[in-house]
Design a protein around this motif. Sequence first.
Motif, PDB file in Angstrom:
ATOM      1  N   LEU A 256       7.180  -2.453   5.784  1.00  0.00           N
ATOM      2  CA  LEU A 256       5.936  -2.414   6.549  1.00  0.00           C
ATOM      3  C   LEU A 256       5.128  -1.167   6.196  1.00  0.00           C
ATOM      4  O   LEU A 256       3.906  -1.233   5.993  1.00  0.00           O
ATOM      5  N   ILE A 257       5.799  -0.023   6.104  1.00  0.00           N
ATOM      6  CA  ILE A 257       5.110   1.225   5.761  1.00  0.00           C
ATOM      7  C   ILE A 257       4.522   1.144   4.360  1.00  0.00           C
ATOM      8  O   ILE A 257       3.393   1.589   4.110  1.00  0.00           O
ATOM      9  N   GLU A 258       5.280   0.570   3.426  1.00  0.00           N
ATOM     10  CA  GLU A 258       4.759   0.408   2.069  1.00  0.00           C
ATOM     11  C   GLU A 258       3.540  -0.513   2.058  1.00  0.00           C
ATOM     12  O   GLU A 258       2.556  -0.263   1.361  1.00  0.00           O
ATOM     13  N   GLY A 259       3.614  -1.599   2.830  1.00  0.00           N
ATOM     14  CA  GLY A 259       2.485  -2.523   2.878  1.00  0.00           C
ATOM     15  C   GLY A 259       1.226  -1.872   3.419  1.00  0.00           C
ATOM     16  O   GLY A 259       0.114  -2.132   2.926  1.00  0.00           O
ATOM     17  N   LEU A 260       1.365  -1.030   4.431  1.00  0.00           N
ATOM     18  CA  LEU A 260       0.208  -0.320   4.979  1.00  0.00           C
ATOM     19  C   LEU A 260      -0.392   0.629   3.944  1.00  0.00           C
ATOM     20  O   LEU A 260      -1.619   0.744   3.817  1.00  0.00           O
ATOM     21  N   ALA A 261       0.483   1.319   3.201  1.00  0.00           N
ATOM     22  CA  ALA A 261      -0.004   2.244   2.174  1.00  0.00           C
ATOM     23  C   ALA A 261      -0.638   1.497   1.004  1.00  0.00           C
ATOM     24  O   ALA A 261      -1.460   2.063   0.274  1.00  0.00           O
ATOM     25  N   ASP A 262      -0.264   0.237   0.799  1.00  0.00           N
ATOM     26  CA  ASP A 262      -0.945  -0.596  -0.196  1.00  0.00           C
ATOM     27  C   ASP A 262      -2.317  -1.034   0.308  1.00  0.00           C
ATOM     28  O   ASP A 262      -3.301  -1.050  -0.435  1.00  0.00           O
ATOM     29  N   TYR A 263      -2.362  -1.411   1.600  1.00  0.00           N
ATOM     30  CA  TYR A 263      -3.564  -2.064   2.131  1.00  0.00           C
ATOM     31  C   TYR A 263      -4.784  -1.144   2.167  1.00  0.00           C
ATOM     32  O   TYR A 263      -5.870  -1.526   1.706  1.00  0.00           O
ATOM     33  N   PHE A 264      -4.644   0.048   2.727  1.00  0.00           N
ATOM     34  CA  PHE A 264      -5.835   0.862   2.979  1.00  0.00           C
ATOM     35  C   PHE A 264      -6.534   1.321   1.701  1.00  0.00           C
ATOM     36  O   PHE A 264      -7.773   1.251   1.627  1.00  0.00           O
ATOM     37  N   PRO A 265      -5.827   1.782   0.657  1.00  0.00           N
ATOM     38  CA  PRO A 265      -6.546   2.061  -0.593  1.00  0.00           C
ATOM     39  C   PRO A 265      -7.225   0.818  -1.159  1.00  0.00           C
ATOM     40  O   PRO A 265      -8.317   0.899  -1.732  1.00  0.00           O
ATOM     41  N   GLY A 266      -6.573  -0.353  -0.995  1.00  0.00           N
ATOM     42  CA  GLY A 266      -7.192  -1.589  -1.463  1.00  0.00           C
ATOM     43  C   GLY A 266      -8.456  -1.912  -0.708  1.00  0.00           C
ATOM     44  O   GLY A 266      -9.458  -2.348  -1.290  1.00  0.00           O
ATOM     45  N   SER A 267      -8.434  -1.707   0.613  1.00  0.00           N
ATOM     46  CA  SER A 267      -9.623  -1.974   1.411  1.00  0.00           C
ATOM     47  C   SER A 267     -10.746  -1.004   1.057  1.00  0.00           C
ATOM     48  O   SER A 267     -11.912  -1.395   0.966  1.00  0.00           O
ATOM     49  N   TYR A 268     -10.399   0.267   0.853  1.00  0.00           N
ATOM     50  CA  TYR A 268     -11.417   1.270   0.522  1.00  0.00           C
ATOM     51  C   TYR A 268     -12.090   0.959  -0.807  1.00  0.00           C
ATOM     52  O   TYR A 268     -13.318   1.045  -0.938  1.00  0.00           O
ATOM     53  N   THR A 269     -11.292   0.579  -1.801  1.00  0.00           N
ATOM     54  CA  THR A 269     -11.841   0.338  -3.138  1.00  0.00           C
ATOM     55  C   THR A 269     -12.256  -1.114  -3.350  1.00  0.00           C
ATOM     56  O   THR A 269     -12.882  -1.429  -4.359  1.00  0.00           O
ATOM     57  N   ASP A 270     -11.877  -1.988  -2.406  1.00  0.00           N
ATOM     58  CA  ASP A 270     -12.111  -3.428  -2.525  1.00  0.00           C
ATOM     59  C   ASP A 270     -11.413  -3.992  -3.761  1.00  0.00           C
ATOM     60  O   ASP A 270     -11.900  -4.922  -4.396  1.00  0.00           O
ATOM     61  N   ARG A 271     -10.254  -3.421  -4.090  1.00  0.00           N
ATOM     62  CA  ARG A 271      -9.441  -3.902  -5.213  1.00  0.00           C
ATOM     63  C   ARG A 271      -8.046  -4.217  -4.684  1.00  0.00           C
ATOM     64  O   ARG A 271      -7.346  -3.328  -4.201  1.00  0.00           O
ATOM     65  N   PRO A 272      -7.616  -5.484  -4.749  1.00  0.00           N
ATOM     66  CA  PRO A 272      -6.344  -5.869  -4.137  1.00  0.00           C
ATOM     67  C   PRO A 272      -5.108  -5.501  -4.947  1.00  0.00           C
ATOM     68  O   PRO A 272      -3.997  -5.632  -4.446  1.00  0.00           O
ATOM     69  N   GLU A 273      -5.273  -5.050  -6.191  1.00  0.00           N
ATOM     70  CA  GLU A 273      -4.102  -4.757  -7.021  1.00  0.00           C
ATOM     71  C   GLU A 273      -3.846  -3.260  -7.062  1.00  0.00           C
ATOM     72  O   GLU A 273      -4.767  -2.445  -7.119  1.00  0.00           O
ATOM     73  N   LEU A 274      -2.571  -2.899  -7.032  1.00  0.00           N
ATOM     74  CA  LEU A 274      -2.139  -1.507  -7.070  1.00  0.00           C
ATOM     75  C   LEU A 274      -1.082  -1.354  -8.153  1.00  0.00           C
ATOM     76  O   LEU A 274      -0.235  -2.233  -8.330  1.00  0.00           O
TER      77      LEU A 274
END
Length: 755
Positions: free
Chosen positions: A423-441
């Motif tokens: 869950l913590i990893e998923g949250l750390a994936d989500y917010f940078p993706g939302s900020y940049t509007d890029r779903p891939e990390l």
Amino acid sequence: MKYLIIISTITLALIFSAYSVNGQEITENKKAAWTQFKAEEGTEWEVRWNKHGEAPRSLFAGKSVRFQGTPEAIARQFLAKHKELFSFENDLKTLKYRETKSRKGTSTVILDQVYKGLPVYGAEYRVHILSDGSINLVTGHYYPNISLSKSTSISEIEASTIAVEHLAEESNALESSNEELVVFVKDEHTFHLSYKFDVHSNNKRIFWNVFVDAKSGEVLKANNLNVGMGGAEPPNLQRKLSPKFNGNQKENANKASLATGLGNVFATHPGLNSNLTSGYLWNLNSPTKLNGTYLKVGYFDDQFKDIGASYYFNYSETDDELDEVMAYHHSENFRRNYISNIDSDVANQMPKTVINVRAGSCSAFYYPGPKKITLGTNGYVDNDNCNKASREDKVIMHEYMHAVTHKLNGSLVNISSDTERALIEGLADYFPGSYTDRPELGDYMFANHDSDYRGRREMDDPDYDVFGDIEYDVNGDFEEVYIVGEFFSSILWDIRSDASNSDDIDEVIFYSIETVNNDPDFLDFRNVMIAKDQAMNSGANWKMIQNRFADKGVGMHAPLDVDITGPSSITSGVNATWTASSSDGQSPLQYEWKKIPFGGGSGTVVGTGSSYTGTNTSDFYIQATITDSRTHEGYLKNYITVTGGGCQPGFPCKPIAPGTEQPESFSLEQNYPNPFNPSTEITYALPEAAEVVLKVYNIMGQEVATLINNNMSAGFHSITFDANTLPSGVYIARMDAVGQSGTTFTKELKMQLIK
């Protein structure tokens, strides 16, 4: 490619019933307590029981009556009122106040469970309080059946030695600190008196919680608290560095911008745009070092060199110092321009984070003990393993988001399960993706690996689309939880994509981090998101949130939206037609019509088509239930008044208010009709003359009407509430009266407006 995922604590069927847990029936006492709870607080509430059905793990989807006092007092009043449901002792002495977190007009009160004065590790309740003093969420872990002696058989020193030796293979330079005697809970039903130690390396890069049984000396559990992107811990490599400048520095910076430097950076990463651009370096405290208010960036082993001149840090892509500039710029950009837009207080109160850029590591990590981030570098030339973590903007933001999560909710740092880590990893994936509007990390850092590699996350195309498809092996490698983290972030991404305002969803998820309980699973987080959406957006997204989780096998779908068109008043004996529809049901739809007496009862099925035609001789409810092709169900019940008819058995007439006789006590009667559209009558009684205030609030606690604010004579009274301009929903009428004798009276009732 299928993975064996190590999620020993994840239940593959995250669907629950109010009266069963893991196939076990809830006791009759708990059923009765739950029935009483809904009678007092509202039928819209839902419960999720703990593993053994002894206490609620979460109460959500409703709104309680209002309480008065401090947030802690309100939380305790609510819990004490329903102590049978929670299995509390009368004085709630097993709950110790920790803190209150207040954001956006709401408060979260955190109460820790104690046993004989000892903390029960991981046991807490978090009570979410709205601005009007009502409660819409309780979530956490509580264990009512602890029975344990406080006597120990080994000393702290002996236990500390056991803890360090248990992790000896991790490092040859470990030490323990922060010893604490706690109750350790295993499988929610077995309890151990345990020493808890923080075990870390000298540089605190390796950081664990270790629990040692205080009687047997057995190591009960060791939690690795480090989180990050792929790879293994790096070797102890160092570099000697000297400043390099490319000739573009200006010796004299403008005094007005002394705290803001400039440096060359990749705006995203070289895989998307290989051109360097000038990036701001905000809040610097030094003109030559990347040392600022919120960040301090250097090389491995905390080497903080002079690499700038007069706040200018311009390097080329072949310079190692570019990695430091990238780390500072993208971390501070994320904090200053994204986190601050969600909550400036959180952004401005972030503790200083140290970032080490180092060689020889194909990884990136956040270490909660020293609040440190490490970003792996493998030299400028791409190799067979990975590219530099410090050259990908979202990897840098991912690690900084771990620091933000740590700030928001320190309980999430004490990682208790692989589910929580995912869950913590998923949250750390989500917010940078939302900020940049890029779903891939990780698409640059791990460009040399295929998309199934654990370091590459694709929120819009995860490896698994349904939770039940994930296989797991309790003997596997914990790092595979990154795949489950990707799955969790994909749910959040779906919610963001479906929302009419993605900023609202970012806020809901962000504040859910702060409110969610210790050791959460995905359902816990979903329930908190629903409560936060109710508080912040009047519940505009709650069904969508619940459905996106359910689409991927986490929990049940929300009820369908059902609408009934047809008359709200008919003439006795004259047929009328009502038609049902659903805006979110998938064809083909199945219908069931019921006619229910005004006085109550289960009613009679009268039709199975999309429309029903019929009549009655007295007031009744017409109810339509719709089931769609996915077996999602919803229903709506409308109140129908009948004119020109008499009373008939099973369909009683509207109750007639008393005449002129004097009432014996204060009272506020349920409105009639209810549900109503668009007006309803509220009756109340005063045994003596009194000052009366009667107001109506929406479900968010916002006042929508003042019906009475006056001195009223003794007797029976009634007043009409006209909701013609208000939307459908649940409304609360609250009456406060002070009689001439000084007697006070307060009561609330819920009314349902259906248009």
